[in-house]
Design an enzyme around this catalytic site. Sequence first.
Site, PDB file in Angstrom:
ATOM      1  N   ASP A  43     -37.051 -12.483  27.235  1.00 59.83           N
ATOM      2  CA  ASP A  43     -38.033 -12.865  28.178  1.00 59.83           C
ATOM      3  C   ASP A  43     -38.994 -13.595  27.210  1.00 59.83           C
ATOM      4  O   ASP A  43     -39.182 -14.607  26.746  1.00 59.83           O
ATOM      5  CB  ASP A  43     -38.685 -12.256  29.331  1.00 59.83           C
ATOM      6  CG  ASP A  43     -38.960 -12.828  30.316  1.00 59.83           C
ATOM      7  OD1 ASP A  43     -39.273 -13.774  31.118  1.00 59.83           O
ATOM      8  OD2 ASP A  43     -39.510 -12.088  31.031  1.00 59.83           O
ATOM      9  N   PHE A  88     -36.424 -15.085  37.558  1.00 57.26           N
ATOM     10  CA  PHE A  88     -36.022 -13.230  37.445  1.00 57.26           C
ATOM     11  C   PHE A  88     -34.129 -13.375  37.571  1.00 57.26           C
ATOM     12  O   PHE A  88     -34.100 -13.483  38.494  1.00 57.26           O
ATOM     13  CB  PHE A  88     -36.837 -12.706  38.392  1.00 57.26           C
ATOM     14  CG  PHE A  88     -37.061 -10.964  37.940  1.00 57.26           C
ATOM     15  CD1 PHE A  88     -37.639 -10.878  36.892  1.00 57.26           C
ATOM     16  CD2 PHE A  88     -36.020 -10.624  38.697  1.00 57.26           C
ATOM     17  CE1 PHE A  88     -37.066  -9.654  36.264  1.00 57.26           C
ATOM     18  CE2 PHE A  88     -35.999  -9.015  38.113  1.00 57.26           C
ATOM     19  CZ  PHE A  88     -36.613  -8.420  37.587  1.00 57.26           C
ATOM     20  N   GLU A 117     -29.055  -6.394  23.204  1.00 55.84           N
ATOM     21  CA  GLU A 117     -30.557  -7.100  24.235  1.00 55.84           C
ATOM     22  C   GLU A 117     -30.277  -8.023  25.254  1.00 55.84           C
ATOM     23  O   GLU A 117     -28.587  -8.523  24.866  1.00 55.84           O
ATOM     24  CB  GLU A 117     -31.953  -7.803  23.951  1.00 55.84           C
ATOM     25  CG  GLU A 117     -32.311  -6.867  23.382  1.00 55.84           C
ATOM     26  CD  GLU A 117     -32.945  -6.399  24.635  1.00 55.84           C
ATOM     27  OE1 GLU A 117     -32.990  -5.568  25.817  1.00 55.84           O
ATOM     28  OE2 GLU A 117     -34.295  -5.852  24.670  1.00 55.84           O
ATOM     29  N   ASP A 118     -30.070  -6.770  26.321  1.00 57.36           N
ATOM     30  CA  ASP A 118     -29.680  -7.961  27.378  1.00 57.36           C
ATOM     31  C   ASP A 118     -30.009  -9.257  27.642  1.00 57.36           C
ATOM     32  O   ASP A 118     -29.812 -10.095  27.620  1.00 57.36           O
ATOM     33  CB  ASP A 118     -30.089  -7.236  29.222  1.00 57.36           C
ATOM     34  CG  ASP A 118     -31.487  -6.848  28.644  1.00 57.36           C
ATOM     35  OD1 ASP A 118     -32.255  -6.919  28.170  1.00 57.36           O
ATOM     36  OD2 ASP A 118     -31.875  -6.010  29.995  1.00 57.36           O
ATOM     37  N   ARG A 149     -28.310  -3.490  38.558  1.00 58.49           N
ATOM     38  CA  ARG A 149     -27.757  -2.964  37.498  1.00 58.49           C
ATOM     39  C   ARG A 149     -26.065  -3.286  37.388  1.00 58.49           C
ATOM     40  O   ARG A 149     -25.365  -3.700  36.613  1.00 58.49           O
ATOM     41  CB  ARG A 149     -27.517  -1.812  37.266  1.00 58.49           C
ATOM     42  CG  ARG A 149     -29.825  -1.959  36.578  1.00 58.49           C
ATOM     43  CD  ARG A 149     -29.584  -0.710  35.461  1.00 58.49           C
ATOM     44  NE  ARG A 149     -30.966  -0.218  34.919  1.00 58.49           N
ATOM     45  CZ  ARG A 149     -32.117  -1.293  34.286  1.00 58.49           C
ATOM     46  NH1 ARG A 149     -31.476  -2.604  34.161  1.00 58.49           N
ATOM     47  NH2 ARG A 149     -32.929   0.281  34.051  1.00 58.49           N
TER      48      ARG A 149
HETATM   49  P1  IMP Z   1     -39.832  -9.131  27.232  1.00 58.25           P
HETATM   50  O1  IMP Z   1     -40.011 -10.517  28.364  1.00 58.25           O
HETATM   51  O2  IMP Z   1     -39.248 -10.480  26.406  1.00 58.25           O
HETATM   52  O3  IMP Z   1     -40.569  -8.119  26.335  1.00 58.25           O
HETATM   53  O4  IMP Z   1     -38.027  -8.077  28.152  1.00 58.25           O
HETATM   54  C1  IMP Z   1     -38.495  -6.870  27.795  1.00 58.25           C
HETATM   55  C2  IMP Z   1     -37.974  -6.360  28.937  1.00 58.25           C
HETATM   56  O5  IMP Z   1     -37.815  -7.287  30.148  1.00 58.25           O
HETATM   57  C3  IMP Z   1     -36.041  -7.486  28.930  1.00 58.25           C
HETATM   58  O6  IMP Z   1     -35.646  -6.551  27.832  1.00 58.25           O
HETATM   59  C4  IMP Z   1     -35.359  -6.431  30.245  1.00 58.25           C
HETATM   60  O7  IMP Z   1     -35.205  -5.023  30.496  1.00 58.25           O
HETATM   61  C5  IMP Z   1     -37.058  -6.839  31.026  1.00 58.25           C
HETATM   62  N1  IMP Z   1     -36.286  -8.191  31.533  1.00 58.25           N
HETATM   63  C6  IMP Z   1     -37.232  -9.739  30.899  1.00 58.25           C
HETATM   64  N2  IMP Z   1     -36.777  -9.942  32.016  1.00 58.25           N
HETATM   65  C7  IMP Z   1     -35.963  -9.843  33.134  1.00 58.25           C
HETATM   66  C8  IMP Z   1     -35.200 -10.547  34.126  1.00 58.25           C
HETATM   67  O8  IMP Z   1     -35.353 -11.645  34.601  1.00 58.25           O
HETATM   68  N3  IMP Z   1     -34.443  -9.481  34.828  1.00 58.25           N
HETATM   69  C9  IMP Z   1     -34.551  -7.974  34.544  1.00 58.25           C
HETATM   70  N4  IMP Z   1     -34.970  -7.661  33.349  1.00 58.25           N
HETATM   71  C10 IMP Z   1     -35.390  -8.766  33.215  1.00 58.25           C
HETATM   72 MG    MG Z   2     -33.858  -4.056  28.346  1.00 58.33          MG
END
Ligand code: IMP
Ligand code: MG
Length: 183
Positions: free
Chosen positions: A107, A156, A103-104, A169
């Site tokens: 969050d 963010f 995963e990148d 990206r």
């Molecule tokens: P989650 O909130 O952990 O479910 O994050 C889901 C997805 O939201 C991640 O896999 C990212 O692709 C995207 N994401 C979360 N935080 C960021 C951010 O700070 N910048 C850009 N994409 C984000």
């Molecule tokens: Mg992602």
Amino acid sequence: MRAADIADDLTDVLVTEEQIHEKLRELAQQVAVDYEGKDLVLVGVLKGAIMVMSDFIRALPILVPLDFMAVSSYGASTKSSGVVQIRKDLDTDIHDKHVLIVEDIIDSGLTLSWLLENFASRGAASVEVLALLRKPEAAKVEIDCRYVGFDIPNDFVVGYGLDYNESYRNLRDVAVLAPHVYS
Ligand code: IMP
Ligand code: MG
């Protein structure tokens, strides 16, 4: 492009491309040791994880198959909705396989907690997570992430695969998006 090319859109550069490559090399060595002799499959989460996946697999000193999954959670917002929808499923049967999700960023953790449960229900032998970035202050659910690149503040961020509205990206570094871009 580098952060300096679009400096007006960014506030801080949190992690440079060089730091990312160095970290992925370390994590790759560790993964190669941990999964020695095991039937490993890497699963990248599209689209954000494309850069991490492509650099990580090339840093690995072992041969490994990969697959991708596309899920939606964000849309054009900067906050997670918690609603996860499969846009592209795996091509691989992961039954009895050791899955490492690539995963990148973690969050809220909502996407991953959903994926972990989903993969476990398909009968994977094990499911672990490698995330380049993690925002500890944003966690809504705790994710047991075995391999973490960098813990970052609750801002963010864009770059290295991470987007805002499908842009940024191809920025090579990870940087905080300036609020004037999205407010
Ligand atoms: P989650 O909130 O952990 O479910 O994050 C889901 C997805 O939201 C991640 O896999 C990212 O692709 C995207 N994401 C979360 N935080 C960021 C951010 O700070 N910048 C850009 N994409 C984000
Ligand atoms: Mg992602």
